[in-house]
Design a protein around this motif. Structure first.
Motif, PDB file in Angstrom:
ATOM      1  N   LEU A 138      -1.049  -8.018  -8.852  1.00  0.00           N
ATOM      2  CA  LEU A 138      -0.601  -6.905  -9.685  1.00  0.00           C
ATOM      3  C   LEU A 138       0.030  -5.834  -8.803  1.00  0.00           C
ATOM      4  O   LEU A 138      -0.299  -5.699  -7.623  1.00  0.00           O
ATOM      5  N   LYS A 139       0.911  -5.030  -9.383  1.00  0.00           N
ATOM      6  CA  LYS A 139       1.749  -4.122  -8.584  1.00  0.00           C
ATOM      7  C   LYS A 139       1.143  -2.732  -8.366  1.00  0.00           C
ATOM      8  O   LYS A 139       1.550  -2.019  -7.444  1.00  0.00           O
ATOM      9  N   ALA A 140       0.184  -2.329  -9.197  1.00  0.00           N
ATOM     10  CA  ALA A 140      -0.251  -0.931  -9.215  1.00  0.00           C
ATOM     11  C   ALA A 140      -0.693  -0.414  -7.853  1.00  0.00           C
ATOM     12  O   ALA A 140      -0.272   0.663  -7.410  1.00  0.00           O
ATOM     13  N   ALA A 141      -1.536  -1.159  -7.153  1.00  0.00           N
ATOM     14  CA  ALA A 141      -2.044  -0.685  -5.857  1.00  0.00           C
ATOM     15  C   ALA A 141      -0.920  -0.556  -4.832  1.00  0.00           C
ATOM     16  O   ALA A 141      -0.922   0.362  -3.991  1.00  0.00           O
ATOM     17  N   TYR A 142       0.049  -1.449  -4.922  1.00  0.00           N
ATOM     18  CA  TYR A 142       1.192  -1.405  -3.994  1.00  0.00           C
ATOM     19  C   TYR A 142       2.084  -0.201  -4.296  1.00  0.00           C
ATOM     20  O   TYR A 142       2.617   0.431  -3.383  1.00  0.00           O
ATOM     21  N   LEU A 143       2.246   0.101  -5.573  1.00  0.00           N
ATOM     22  CA  LEU A 143       3.040   1.274  -5.949  1.00  0.00           C
ATOM     23  C   LEU A 143       2.353   2.553  -5.470  1.00  0.00           C
ATOM     24  O   LEU A 143       3.015   3.462  -4.963  1.00  0.00           O
ATOM     25  N   GLU A 144       1.054   2.605  -5.615  1.00  0.00           N
ATOM     26  CA  GLU A 144       0.306   3.775  -5.146  1.00  0.00           C
ATOM     27  C   GLU A 144       0.517   3.989  -3.646  1.00  0.00           C
ATOM     28  O   GLU A 144       0.788   5.102  -3.190  1.00  0.00           O
TER      29      GLU A 144
END
Length: 209
Positions: A138-144
């Motif tokens: 999933l992308k969320a942690a990378y976006l953060e």
């Protein structure tokens, strides 16, 4: 909005056909079905392990996922030299008055080579791809992490991507998002998120502004 984060695969990069072809190569290694672009756009999801389990209609463990992921990327790399940017990608980037960066779930070192090959390096203040050798997250942690490295307030950020996961990631960090209907996801699934949906990248930037 001051800063625009672009997604890569299926957004700036017009690689749906290659992704479907590579997916079929990897599915064939385990006797899976042949999928069409329409089926991929309807069924694709993250984590990608869940997508393979859905298509194969059985559980997929981490060991098998690694084999499928390796087979996919081997096939994908063979076709990479033929892939081009989405036709209006450069026009869309030129329309944005603020800073721009790129966050991809493709492998970081290879991503840098591709961004350079397509002439985008000077347009982007930061490019982040996936560390390590196994994708599908999933992308969320990378976006953060991406926004923290840029030292920008998520409230000043808009993400343009082509997946429900892009929308989920933006919402998770408090950024805005415009979804692009020309990539990997069926437009009805994008519209169901309640986020703005654009049918071209130039339109996506207009909505982002």
């Amino acid at each position: 909005m001051k800063h625009l984060v672009w997604d890569w695969n299926g957004t700036l990069l017009d690689d749906l056909k290659l992704v479907v072809d590579a997916t079929n190569v990897c599915l064939a290694t385990v006797g899976g079905p042949v999928i069409t672009a329409e089926e991929h756009r309807r069924d694709f999801r993250r984590p990608i392990l869940d997508y393979y389990a859905y298509v194969l209609q059985r559980p997929v463990d981490q060991v098998e996922f690694q084999l499928l992921d390796d087979a996919f990327h081997d096939a994908y790399r063979l076709g990479m030299p033929t892939v081009r940017l989405v036709p209006d990608a450069l026009d869309a980037m030129a329309e944005w008055p603020g800073t721009q960066s790129l966050l991809s779930m493709f492998f970081h070192d290879e991503l840098l080579v591709e961004v350079e090959r397509h002439g985008l390096t000077t347009r982007l203040v930061r490019v982040d791809g996936l560390p390590g050798t196994v994708g599908g997250h999933l992308k969320a942690a990378y976006l953060e992490r991406h926004l923290a490295a840029l030292a920008v307030d998520p409230a000043d950020v808009v993400l343009i991507g082509d997946s429900v996961d892009d929308g989920d990631a933006a919402r998770a960090v408090g950024a805005s998002c415009v979804l692009y209907a020309g990539g990997f996801t069926d437009v009805r699934l994008l519209e169901a998120t309640g986020l703005p949906v654009a049918h071209s990248l130039v339109d996506a930037v207009s909505l982002a502004l």
